[in-house]
Design a protein around this motif. Structure first.
Motif, PDB file in Angstrom:
ATOM      1  N   LEU A 192      40.858  45.383  50.976  1.00  0.00           N
ATOM      2  CA  LEU A 192      41.481  44.072  50.756  1.00  0.00           C
ATOM      3  C   LEU A 192      41.983  43.941  49.318  1.00  0.00           C
ATOM      4  O   LEU A 192      43.051  43.358  49.085  1.00  0.00           O
ATOM      5  CB  LEU A 192      40.500  42.954  51.084  1.00  0.00           C
ATOM      6  N   VAL A 193      41.241  44.478  48.384  1.00  0.00           N
ATOM      7  CA  VAL A 193      41.697  44.448  46.991  1.00  0.00           C
ATOM      8  C   VAL A 193      42.968  45.279  46.840  1.00  0.00           C
ATOM      9  O   VAL A 193      43.938  44.843  46.206  1.00  0.00           O
ATOM     10  CB  VAL A 193      40.579  44.955  46.047  1.00  0.00           C
TER      11      VAL A 193
ATOM     12  N   ALA B  97      45.900  43.447  48.298  1.00  0.00           N
ATOM     13  CA  ALA B  97      46.340  42.377  47.394  1.00  0.00           C
ATOM     14  C   ALA B  97      47.154  42.944  46.234  1.00  0.00           C
ATOM     15  O   ALA B  97      48.153  42.348  45.821  1.00  0.00           O
ATOM     16  CB  ALA B  97      45.130  41.595  46.875  1.00  0.00           C
TER      17      ALA B  97
ATOM     18  N   VAL C  16      50.652  43.895  47.649  1.00  0.00           N
ATOM     19  CA  VAL C  16      51.446  42.683  47.902  1.00  0.00           C
ATOM     20  C   VAL C  16      51.904  42.069  46.581  1.00  0.00           C
ATOM     21  O   VAL C  16      53.053  41.621  46.455  1.00  0.00           O
ATOM     22  CB  VAL C  16      50.629  41.675  48.743  1.00  0.00           C
ATOM     23  N   GLY C  17      51.048  42.076  45.591  1.00  0.00           N
ATOM     24  CA  GLY C  17      51.430  41.543  44.283  1.00  0.00           C
ATOM     25  C   GLY C  17      52.540  42.335  43.630  1.00  0.00           C
ATOM     26  O   GLY C  17      53.492  41.766  43.088  1.00  0.00           O
TER      27      GLY C  17
ATOM     28  N   SER D 163      55.804  41.705  45.465  1.00  0.00           N
ATOM     29  CA  SER D 163      56.311  40.363  45.149  1.00  0.00           C
ATOM     30  C   SER D 163      56.973  40.330  43.782  1.00  0.00           C
ATOM     31  O   SER D 163      58.048  39.744  43.618  1.00  0.00           O
ATOM     32  CB  SER D 163      55.172  39.344  45.191  1.00  0.00           C
TER      33      SER D 163
END
Length: 98
Positions: free
Chosen positions: A21-22, A25, A28-29, A32
């Motif tokens: 999950l880290v 993230a 995705v960061g 983005s």
């Protein structure tokens, strides 16, 4: 038997899902941030890109050309306004004529 020793060998437990999950993230960061900065310049562009806006469908030069084609302005007005836009956007007149 000690309970702490037996718990350590029962497997990793549900906290093992925290690491993927880290990483998700982080990915995705990064995507983005890239979409908002680097990749944006290749597509739509933003107000900070002067040269990119001069050649698009909604550029001032394209709007001026549509106004001239529709008869809203005459040829003298078209060339006068085009010379002002060329100074601002840096597009030479020889590119338009060809």
């Amino acid at each position: 038997m000690n309970t702490f020793t037996t718990l350590a060998y029962d497997g990793p437990g549900p906290w093992i899902l925290f690491v993927p999950l880290v990483w998700a993230a982080v990915v995705v960061g990064v995507v983005s941030v890239l979409r908002r900065t680097v990749w944006r310049g290749r597509g739509r562009g933003g107000p900070w890109q002067e040269r990119g806006t001069a050649h698009g469908e909604r550029s001032p030069i394209a709007i001026l050309g549509r106004r001239f084609a529709s008869g809203e302005i005459d040829e003298d007005e078209y060339w006068r306004r085009l010379s002002v836009l060329d100074e601002q956007f840096g597009r030479p007149l020889k590119d338009i004529a060809s």
